[in-house]
Scaffold this motif. Structure first.
Motif, mmCIF file in Angstrom:
data_model
loop_
_atom_site.group_PDB
_atom_site.id
_atom_site.type_symbol
_atom_site.label_atom_id
_atom_site.label_comp_id
_atom_site.label_asym_id
_atom_site.label_seq_id
_atom_site.Cartn_x
_atom_site.Cartn_y
_atom_site.Cartn_z
ATOM 1 N N ARG A 55 0.865 -1.180 0.000
ATOM 2 C CA ARG A 55 0.000 0.000 0.000
ATOM 3 C C ARG A 55 0.902 1.232 0.000
ATOM 4 O O ARG A 55 1.610 1.481 0.975
ATOM 5 N N ARG A 56 0.873 1.964 -1.090
ATOM 6 C CA ARG A 56 1.800 3.088 -1.249
ATOM 7 C C ARG A 56 1.066 4.411 -1.114
ATOM 8 O O ARG A 56 -0.018 4.602 -1.649
ATOM 9 N N GLY A 57 1.676 5.321 -0.408
ATOM 10 C CA GLY A 57 1.217 6.695 -0.317
ATOM 11 C C GLY A 57 2.446 7.576 -0.385
ATOM 12 O O GLY A 57 3.408 7.281 -1.095
ATOM 13 N N ARG A 58 2.459 8.637 0.379
ATOM 14 C CA ARG A 58 3.650 9.482 0.437
ATOM 15 C C ARG A 58 4.775 8.755 1.157
ATOM 16 O O ARG A 58 5.943 9.100 1.022
ATOM 17 N N LYS A 59 4.403 7.734 1.942
ATOM 18 C CA LYS A 59 5.393 6.893 2.603
ATOM 19 C C LYS A 59 4.823 5.484 2.688
ATOM 20 O O LYS A 59 3.658 5.240 2.326
ATOM 21 N N GLU A 91 2.881 2.464 3.776
ATOM 22 C CA GLU A 91 1.665 2.367 4.565
ATOM 23 C C GLU A 91 1.308 0.926 4.914
ATOM 24 O O GLU A 91 0.226 0.659 5.437
#
Length: 306
Positions: A49-53, A55
Motif C-alpha cells: 500500500r503506497r502513499g507518500r510513505k 503504509e
C-alpha cells in the motif's frame, strides 16, 4: 521470480520502511522498490500500500510474505543439507531463549559446537515465549528454548530439557536465609527485587505467590537475572530466582540460595522447533544434541563443586 525479490519483500515486511529494508538487503532504495514492483507485475497483484510513505502491505502482500518466508527457508535448508553432505554441517544457527532459561543455553551450544565445528551460533536471550514461537513460524529462528505448556500451538515439536524451580536468594544474615527451606510467605515479607511484570518468568513467580494466597510488592524490578544477583549482593534486597542460574553464578560468597516450598512447584523448560518437514538441518542437529545431553543433571552441579 527471483529469490532476491522475495528477500526484499520479506525485509520490507519486517522493517516496515523502504530505506531500512534496502539497508538490511545492502541495496539502494530505488533498486528494492523496483524489484518489488516487478514482483507485483509478475504476480499481477498489488503487494504494497503506497502513499507518500510506506503504509503497509496489502492483504495479498501479507499472504505472499508467508509464502516468501517459507520458500526462502526451504532454499536455506536445501543449501545447508547439501553442505552437510559434502563437508559437514556449516553456516549459522539461530537460537532464541526466554531470559530465565538463557543461563542453560550454553549446556547445549557447547556440545553442539564441538560436534559441528564449522557452525557459528547466534543466541537471542531476551525473547518472550510468544516472540520465540512467532519467529520460529517466520523462519527467523532455527530453535527456541522456552517454557513447555500444554496449550503449545500445533506445528511445533519439543524436547524437554529440565524442570525450572525457584530459590530464595538472600544475603543469609538472618531469617529465612538461615533455614534449609523457605516458604513463599517468608519471601513475601522481605524487601524483594524481582523481574519485571512483562516477563513470563515473573508471571510464573507471581502465579506461585498467588497459589499461596500472596501478592508480592517488589521494591526493585529489572529485566536481567544478573541484576537480581547484583542487588541481593548489596544486602538490602532478597530475590526469587530460577535454580538454573546457580549453574552460571554459583552461590556468591555471603549469599544463600534456599529452596522455596509451600508450594514447591516446577515448570518444564524445553527445546522447541517447527514440525515442518524436512525442516532446518540446524534444528535437527540441535535436537539430536538435546536428546543426548542430560541438562537436568548438569544444572545440579554448581560451579566449583566436585
Amino acid at each position: 521470480m527471483l529469490f532476491r525479490q522475495l528477500e526484499y519483500l520479506v525485509a520490507l515486511s519486517r522493517e516496515r520502511h523502504f530505506a531500512r529494508a534496502a539497508q538490511t538487503c545492502h541495496v539502494s532504495q530505488p533498486a528494492l522498490s523496483e524489484a518489488i514492483r516487478k514482483l507485483e507485475d509478475e504476480l499481477d497483484v498489488p503487494l504494497v500500500r503506497r502513499g507518500r510513505k510506506y503504509e503497509g502491505l496489502t492483504p495479498e502482500g501479507e499472504r505472499i510474505v508467508v509464502w516468501a518466508q517459507r520458500i526462502l527457508a526451504d532454499r536455506d535448508a536445501l543449501k545447508d543439507e547439501v553442505g552437510a553432505l559434502r563437508t559437514g554441517l556449516s553456516g549459522r544457527m539461530r537460537i532464541g531463549s526466554v531470559p530465565t532459561a538463557s543461563g542453560a543455553v550454553s549446556l547445549l551450544t557447547a556440545p553442539f559446537c564441538a560436534t559441528h565445528p564449522l557452525v557459528t551460533v547466534e543466541v537471542m536471550a531476551d525473547l518472550q515465549s510468544q516472540d520465540i514461537l512467532r519467529q520460529l513460524q517466520n523462519f527467523e529462528l532455527d530453535a527456541g528454548i522456552t517454557y513447555l505448556h500444554e496449550d503449545l500451538p500445533e506445528g511445533f515439536r519439543t524436547v524437554p530439557l529440565y524442570d525450572e524451580r525457584y530459590v530464595l536468594l538472600t544475603t543469609g544474615a538472618d531469617g529465612p536465609g538461615r533455614r534449609p527451606t523457605a516458604t513463599w510467605a517468608d519471601a513475601s515479607r522481605l524487601p524483594l527485587c524481582l523481574l519485571t511484570g512483562t516477563m513470563q518468568g515473573r508471571r510464573m513467580v507471581d502465579g506461585l505467590f498467588a497459589e499461596a494466597g500472596l501478592q508480592p510488592s517488589p521494591r526493585v524490578e529489572t529485566d536481567s537475572v544478573g541484576t537480581l544477583f547484583a542487588h541481593v549482593r548489596t544486602g538490602q534486597w532478597a530475590s526469587v530466582v530460577p535454580h538454573a542460574w546457580l549453574h552460571v553464578f554459583g552461590v556468591p560468597s555471603g549469599m544463600r540460595a534456599v529452596p522455596l516450598v509451600e508450594p514447591a512447584r516446577t515448570v518444564p523448560v524445553g527445546l522447541v522447533i517447527t514440525a515442518r518437514e524436512p525442516g532446518s538441518v540446524m534444528a535437527r542437529a540441535l535436537t539430536d544434541i538435546a536428546r543426548q545431553t542430560d541438562i537436568m543433571a548438569a544444572l545440579e552441579r554448581l560451579p566449583g563443586a566436585r
